[in-house]
Design an enzyme around this catalytic site. Structure first.
Site, short mmCIF file in Angstrom:
data_model
loop_
_atom_site.label_atom_id
_atom_site.label_comp_id
_atom_site.label_asym_id
_atom_site.label_seq_id
_atom_site.Cartn_x
_atom_site.Cartn_y
_atom_site.Cartn_z
N PRO A 287 -5.27 -78.51 19.17
CA PRO A 287 -3.83 -77.81 18.37
C PRO A 287 -4.08 -76.36 17.81
CG PRO A 287 -5.23 -79.19 17.00
CD PRO A 287 -5.88 -79.50 18.46
N CYS A 288 -4.11 -75.56 18.73
CA CYS A 288 -4.27 -74.29 18.49
C CYS A 288 -3.12 -73.84 17.36
CB CYS A 288 -4.37 -73.28 19.55
SG CYS A 288 -3.02 -73.58 20.76
N HIS A 289 -2.25 -74.46 17.19
CA HIS A 289 -0.85 -73.96 16.32
C HIS A 289 -1.42 -74.18 14.96
CE1 HIS A 289 -0.36 -78.32 17.13
NE2 HIS A 289 0.01 -78.30 15.97
#
Length: 198
Positions: free
Chosen positions: A138-140
């Site tokens: 989950p780079c967000h």
């Protein structure tokens, strides 16, 4: 898992995609605008993969991703990723990012510290910009200092990043919100203590 393949699937934010190979998931993709663009990008990223019905492990991964994007708390750690060809530094960054739970965030600097390389914030941002497994990693959930968004390489850019964070009810800064104290939101704050003088 079998020969490389990919499939497109609908989510609350649009048409996503996932690709797999013999050793696990080789890539995931956020919406590209339409199915034709999604397929074209998949063909560039995974020239040996063919569109196919997903094997059972991939079907389970898709169901978990769909639920997460719909706002249901999900832990995607059980999804097997094939990290062959992913640089070591990127793998360290992805390991930390993958441990961030829905509704939580870290800064690029915090990720850099956790991998033992304080001062590598910019390199962390570059690694996340090349994340081949968005949502699963989950780079967000990684922001710039002070709650600023930082970049987001997916189609739609920062707007997509904030949309995902909103779905997950993530707090993006320490500033109070209109929803503090509302138990319907994951970031509900405890009621403020009255001062002794009041």
């Amino acid at each position: 898992m079998t020969e490389p393949g990919y499939t497109l699937f609908e989510t609350a934010i649009g048409l996503c995609a996932i690709a797999w190979g013999e050793a696990g998931i080789i890539g995931a993709q956020l919406p590209e605008g339409d199915a034709a663009r999604s397929r074209a990008r998949l063909a560039r990223r995974f020239p040996d993969a063919r569109e196919a019905p997903p094997p059972p492990a991939v079907s389970r991964a898709i169901a978990e991703i769909v639920a997460l994007i719909a706002g249901e708390p999900r832990d995607l750690h059980a999804i097997q990723l094939d990290m062959a060809g992913v640089p070591d530094f990127h793998q360290k960054v992805y390991q930390v990012a993958r441990a961030i739970l829905p509704g939580e965030t870290l800064t690029y600097g915090e990720v850099a510290k956790r991998i033992g390389e304080p001062g590598a914030s910019q390199a962390v941002g570059q690694a996340l910009g090349k994340n081949p497994f968005p949502i699963i990693i989950p780079c967000h959930r990684v922001l710039a200092a002070g709650g600023k968004t930082g970049g987001f390489s997916a189609n739609g850019g920062v707007e997509t990043k904030f949309r995902l964070l909103t779905i997950e009810r993530a707090r993006t800064s320490a500033e109070p919100t209109l929803f503090d104290g509302d138990s319907a939101f994951g970031f509900a704050a405890p009621p403020r203590q009255k001062s002794r003088s009041g």
